[in-house]
Design a protein around this motif. Structure first.
Motif, PDB file in Angstrom:
ATOM      1  N   ALA A 160       0.836  -1.210   0.000  1.00 48.01           N
ATOM      2  CA  ALA A 160       0.000   0.000   0.000  1.00 48.01           C
ATOM      3  C   ALA A 160       0.868   1.257   0.000  1.00 48.01           C
ATOM      4  O   ALA A 160       0.556   2.237  -0.666  1.00 48.01           O
ATOM      5  N   ALA A 161       1.978   1.204   0.733  1.00 45.27           N
ATOM      6  CA  ALA A 161       2.880   2.364   0.777  1.00 45.27           C
ATOM      7  C   ALA A 161       3.542   2.581  -0.577  1.00 45.27           C
ATOM      8  O   ALA A 161       3.765   3.719  -0.988  1.00 45.27           O
ATOM      9  N   PRO A 164       0.111   3.673  -3.539  1.00 43.75           N
ATOM     10  CA  PRO A 164      -1.061   4.289  -2.916  1.00 43.75           C
ATOM     11  C   PRO A 164      -2.232   4.387  -3.889  1.00 43.75           C
ATOM     12  O   PRO A 164      -2.046   4.556  -5.068  1.00 43.75           O
TER      13      PRO A 164
END
Length: 165
Positions: A160-161, A164
């Motif tokens: 997710a980082a 995004p």
């Protein structure tokens, strides 16, 4: 149109099994803010790493015994054998679909009929793989499943980082 391929399903299924084995505990009692995990491919585990794929890595992470590994491998081998006949059927359905879209006249009823058949085939495969994942999850201890859930949660956070949105 991309053909539905059973081997791809099994590569994805090894990842799904890892998610399910860890997720059985996590989903049984979701924590605050839990909205369900990403799809198998969204979790970032495409590709193939041998007969047990990423499942083998997850079993390493939780120090699975040889007996557990053997049981889990047998579970997924049985599922693969159960679904082996679907490969040719799926390919033929997709070829028929491609031919329908390439025809001079579009036959909406025939396309819908094939779509329904393909969908039913995917559902059958999904149910069988879900059954295999449940069986595999039952082979591991609650602590092992919790460890897999923890590893997957950390991986999902890293993905997710990196990606995004």
């Amino acid at each position: 149109m991309k053909a539905f391929r059973i081997p791809s399903l099994f590569r994805v299924a090894t990842v799904a099994a890892a998610l399910a084995i860890g997720g059985v505990a996590a989903h049984a009692q979701p924590g605050p803010g839990h909205h369900g995990g990403p799809g198998m491919m969204e979790a970032g585990f495409g590709g193939h790493m041998g007969p047990m794929g990423h499942m083998g890595h997850m079993l390493d992470v939780v120090n699975a015994t040889d007996a557990q590994r053997s049981q889990i491998e047998a579970i997924f081998k049985a599922a693969q054998q159960d679904l082996a006949g679907q490969r040719d059927t799926g390919r033929k359905l997709h070829e028929q679909m491609a031919a329908l879209f390439a025809a001079p006249n579009i036959d909406a009823a025939a396309i819908e009929s094939l779509r329904a058949q393909i969908s039913a085939q995917h559902e059958t495969a999904s149910k069988r793989m879900s059954q295999a994942m449940i069986e595999a999850a039952r082979v591991l201890t609650p602590e092992q499943r919790a460890k897999i859930a923890e590893v997957m949660k950390k991986h999902q956070a890293r993905m997710a980082a990196r990606h995004p949105g």
